[in-house]
Design an enzyme around this catalytic site. Structure first.
Site, PDB file in Angstrom:
ATOM      1  CE1 TYR A  90      52.705   3.293  47.752  1.00  0.00           C
ATOM      2  CE2 TYR A  90      53.132   5.699  47.851  1.00  0.00           C
ATOM      3  CZ  TYR A  90      52.401   4.721  47.890  1.00  0.00           C
ATOM      4  OH  TYR A  90      50.828   4.920  47.948  1.00  0.00           O
ATOM      5  N   GLY A  97      52.211   7.882  52.652  1.00  0.00           N
ATOM      6  CA  GLY A  97      51.553   8.517  53.766  1.00  0.00           C
ATOM      7  C   GLY A  97      52.201   7.989  55.036  1.00  0.00           C
ATOM      8  CB  VAL A  98      54.271   9.837  57.722  1.00  0.00           C
ATOM      9  CG1 VAL A  98      52.974  10.707  58.334  1.00  0.00           C
ATOM     10  CG2 VAL A  98      55.114   9.298  58.758  1.00  0.00           C
ATOM     11  CG  ASP A  99      48.483   8.008  57.658  1.00  0.00           C
ATOM     12  OD1 ASP A  99      49.172   8.128  56.600  1.00  0.00           O
ATOM     13  OD2 ASP A  99      47.314   8.109  57.846  1.00  0.00           O
ATOM     14  NE  ARG A 100      49.018   3.635  52.689  1.00  0.00           N
ATOM     15  CZ  ARG A 100      49.452   3.528  51.223  1.00  0.00           C
ATOM     16  NH1 ARG A 100      49.221   4.785  50.472  1.00  0.00           N
ATOM     17  NH2 ARG A 100      49.608   2.230  50.779  1.00  0.00           N
ATOM     18  CG  ASP A 119      43.875   3.835  59.269  1.00  0.00           C
ATOM     19  OD1 ASP A 119      43.025   4.053  59.738  1.00  0.00           O
ATOM     20  OD2 ASP A 119      44.842   4.514  59.332  1.00  0.00           O
ATOM     21  CB  THR A 122      39.128  10.847  56.163  1.00  0.00           C
ATOM     22  OG1 THR A 122      38.694  11.217  57.474  1.00  0.00           O
ATOM     23  CG2 THR A 122      38.501  11.491  55.107  1.00  0.00           C
ATOM     24  CB  THR A 173      17.536   6.975  48.138  1.00  0.00           C
ATOM     25  OG1 THR A 173      16.436   7.105  46.947  1.00  0.00           O
ATOM     26  CG2 THR A 173      18.655   7.681  47.564  1.00  0.00           C
TER      27      THR A 173
END
Length: 236
Positions: A90, A97-100, A119, A122, A173
């Site tokens: 980046y 994202g700090v988790d990444r 990962d 969500t 569906t």
């Protein structure tokens, strides 16, 4: 003793480690974390590190929680342009994202310098590590998020039944939506893996087991963020 906390979008997880060994841990919400912190021995020799993807209000609440329960100031991990030779793709590294970032560091700590980190939570994030450099990644809606978006933004896609996870064509569906959201994630992950055939694949997150069961090949590993926090503390 190290207190490691992973605050995600929808859940909070924590561990207590002694010399790298997990001796306690659980998951829940911020209230449950506060109760657990209050149960720790007062005056213990603790160091705390936190990964938090929520906003400043949550971080402020966590600081107060730690000060009240343990009398220590937690260290909040941040994404940086470089850490121990690992570079961040980046241009504005703090936006990753700090988790990444911590999952990337965890993989480096395992001795891997070329990897694909999936990962499936969500949101489903996929990061690509090549020769010790983060070259970028992908963000998809997670399965539940994609399913909920279809229901929320259409008039006639409605169902209440629970159906098995599958990528086969659906006959109603509910099955069509289930197969559609899983096939999207399955096909995307397989395509990304095919582009880097020599990279080792790590799968983590709440839907890791389901992805693996569908045929996405890789090492299913939980707790990468905790491992990354541990590694980050060693070098920070």
């Amino acid at each position: 003793m190290r207190i490691l906390v992973d605050v995600g979008n929808t859940s909070v997880k924590w561990q207590l480690r002694s010399d790298g060994v997990v001796v306690d841990g659980a998951s829940g919400d911020l209230g449950a974390l506060g109760s657990w912190l209050a149960s720790l021995e007062q005056g213990g020799d603790y160091t705390a590190a936190v990964s938090c993807v929520r906003g400043e209000h949550c971080m402020s609440e966590l600081r107060s929680m730690f000060r009240s329960a343990t009398l220590i100031e937690p260290h909040f991990a941040t994404s940086t342009s470089e850490f121990h030779g690992v570079t961040n793709a980046y241009a504005s590294p703090e936006m990753l994202g700090v988790d990444r970032w911590l999952a990337i560091l965890a993989v480096i700590a395992r001795g891997e310098d070329s990897a694909i980190i999936i990962d499936a939570g969500t949101a489903c994030t996929i990061d690509v590590l090549e020769n010790g450099h983060h070259i970028g990644g992908y963000i998809f809606p997670g399965v539940a998020l994609a399913r909920d978006a279809l229901i929320a933004n259409t008039d006639r896609i409605r169902f209440s039944e629970h159906v098995a996870i599958s990528t086969a064509p659906g006959a109603n569906t509910a099955e069509c939506v289930q197969s559609g959201v899983w096939l999207t994630l399955y096909a995307a992950t397989r395509e990304i893996i095919a582009r880097a055939p020599s990279a080792r694949v790590f799968i983590t997150g709440g839907s890791a087991g389901e992805l693996a069961a569908l045929g996405v090949e890789g090492d299913c590993v939980q707790g990468l963020v905790f491992d990354g926090l541990d590694f980050w503390l060693n070098g920070s």
